[in-house]
Design a protein around this motif. Structure first.
Motif, mmCIF file in Angstrom:
data_model
loop_
_atom_site.group_PDB
_atom_site.id
_atom_site.type_symbol
_atom_site.label_atom_id
_atom_site.label_comp_id
_atom_site.label_asym_id
_atom_site.label_seq_id
_atom_site.Cartn_x
_atom_site.Cartn_y
_atom_site.Cartn_z
ATOM 1 N N SER A 96 0.839 -1.204 0.000
ATOM 2 C CA SER A 96 0.000 0.000 0.000
ATOM 3 C C SER A 96 0.872 1.251 0.000
ATOM 4 O O SER A 96 1.831 1.334 0.777
ATOM 5 N N TYR A 97 0.498 2.221 -0.846
ATOM 6 C CA TYR A 97 1.274 3.452 -0.963
ATOM 7 C C TYR A 97 0.341 4.645 -1.151
ATOM 8 O O TYR A 97 -0.761 4.518 -1.702
ATOM 9 N N LEU A 98 0.826 5.802 -0.719
ATOM 10 C CA LEU A 98 0.239 7.074 -1.110
ATOM 11 C C LEU A 98 1.219 7.730 -2.068
ATOM 12 O O LEU A 98 2.392 7.932 -1.721
ATOM 13 N N ILE A 99 0.751 8.052 -3.265
ATOM 14 C CA ILE A 99 1.572 8.737 -4.264
ATOM 15 C C ILE A 99 1.191 10.204 -4.239
ATOM 16 O O ILE A 99 0.010 10.560 -4.324
ATOM 17 N N GLY A 100 2.184 11.090 -4.108
ATOM 18 C CA GLY A 100 1.913 12.517 -4.077
ATOM 19 C C GLY A 100 2.743 13.275 -5.101
ATOM 20 O O GLY A 100 3.889 12.915 -5.369
ATOM 21 N N TYR A 101 2.136 14.302 -5.679
ATOM 22 C CA TYR A 101 2.882 15.206 -6.567
ATOM 23 C C TYR A 101 2.808 16.609 -5.983
ATOM 24 O O TYR A 101 1.752 17.063 -5.519
ATOM 25 N N GLY A 102 3.936 17.317 -6.020
ATOM 26 C CA GLY A 102 3.944 18.699 -5.575
ATOM 27 C C GLY A 102 4.956 19.520 -6.337
ATOM 28 O O GLY A 102 5.948 18.993 -6.848
ATOM 29 N N GLY A 109 13.942 21.355 -0.260
ATOM 30 C CA GLY A 109 13.546 20.451 0.806
ATOM 31 C C GLY A 109 12.073 20.533 1.160
ATOM 32 O O GLY A 109 11.579 19.755 1.966
ATOM 33 N N VAL A 110 11.360 21.487 0.573
ATOM 34 C CA VAL A 110 9.950 21.660 0.893
ATOM 35 C C VAL A 110 9.106 20.607 0.179
ATOM 36 O O VAL A 110 9.290 20.342 -1.001
ATOM 37 N N ASN A 111 8.172 20.007 0.900
ATOM 38 C CA ASN A 111 7.284 18.994 0.334
ATOM 39 C C ASN A 111 5.849 19.508 0.400
ATOM 40 O O ASN A 111 5.336 19.760 1.477
ATOM 41 N N ALA A 112 5.225 19.698 -0.736
ATOM 42 C CA ALA A 112 3.831 20.131 -0.785
ATOM 43 C C ALA A 112 3.075 19.200 -1.727
ATOM 44 O O ALA A 112 3.136 19.353 -2.939
ATOM 45 N N PHE A 152 -1.715 17.354 2.386
ATOM 46 C CA PHE A 152 -0.959 18.553 2.056
ATOM 47 C C PHE A 152 -0.310 19.118 3.314
ATOM 48 O O PHE A 152 -0.995 19.351 4.318
ATOM 49 N N THR A 153 0.993 19.343 3.288
ATOM 50 C CA THR A 153 1.718 19.719 4.502
ATOM 51 C C THR A 153 2.061 21.201 4.582
ATOM 52 O O THR A 153 2.698 21.622 5.543
#
Length: 228
Positions: A96-102, A109-112, A152-153
């Protein structure tokens, strides 16, 4: 193995909801499981605005929200963009995975994660995008609704504002200097009122509601409308 292809229906939902001449969103439109350890993603993202040449990244998270592998670069500003994610540590047919694009920021280093989709033992579901659209406009107020994925972080770095014209622009161009700043306690979806002096909005003029991250650097969603 036979490719498994899953498509989001967010395009149809978005068009029905917005009824706009032009809209912008960040979303994952299609996922293809090509091999046990390889997927191909089709990503839609804004091609106007500031910072678009920084491109973006695809992230793979496990069920505990930890990154499984290093992010995959999605360079440039083309849209739709197609990217393959492959690593022998991955098993899209069993795990199981969550795939995210930002979008990338100057600070790499920022993850959005402005768009997400879940994969569970070969099943692909729960497409979530970043969207923003006008609900109502008067000569002194614009009411708009926004939504971003729950994962979203960077909500505290989001801004909403209005600009003249049909393109996304940075917040330095905000009409009347009015910018709504979100906080860390803001919800991942909701309604915002942008308040102006009477007569600010001009009849017959085209405006665009913009939703961005990183203060002013990247726009992730918006909608164009003509005030009448």
């Amino acid at each position: 193995m036979k490719n498994l292809i899953f498509k989001s229906n967010s395009n149809q939902i978005e068009l029905a909801a917005m009824q706009s001449s032009k809209s912008y969103s960040t979303r994952i439109d299609e996922v293809v499981i090509e091999e046990r350890d390889e997927i191909e993603l089709t990503i839609t993202r804004p091609t106007t605005g500031t910072g678009i040449n920084y491109g973006g990244k695809v992230y793979v998270f496990d069920e505990d929200g930890k990154q499984v592998i290093a992010p995959t670069d999605v360079p440039g500003s083309n849209s739709p963009a197609t990217v393959k994610v492959q690593n022998s540590k991955l098993d899209f047919t069993s795990d199981s995975y969550l795939i995210g694009y930002g979008p990338n920021n100057v600070d790499q280093g920022v993850n959005a994660t402005a768009a997400t989709v879940r994969i569970d033992a070969g099943e692909i579901f729960d497409f979530n995008s970043s969207r923003c659209f006008k609900l109502n406009a008067t000569n002194n107020r614009v009411t708009a609704r926004y939504t971003v994925p729950s994962e979203f972080t960077q909500i505290s770095s989001m801004r909403m504002y209005l600009v003249k014209g049909s393109d996304l622009q940075d917040s330095n161009k905000a009409v009347g200097g009015v910018i709504h700043k979100f906080s860390s306690s803001s919800h991942n979806s909701g309604t915002v009122n942008l308040e102006y002096q009477d007569g600010t909005l001009e009849v017959g003029v085209t405006y665009t509601v913009c939703l961005n991250v990183y203060s002013w650097t990247r726009q992730i969603a918006g909608q164009t409308f003509t005030f009448n």
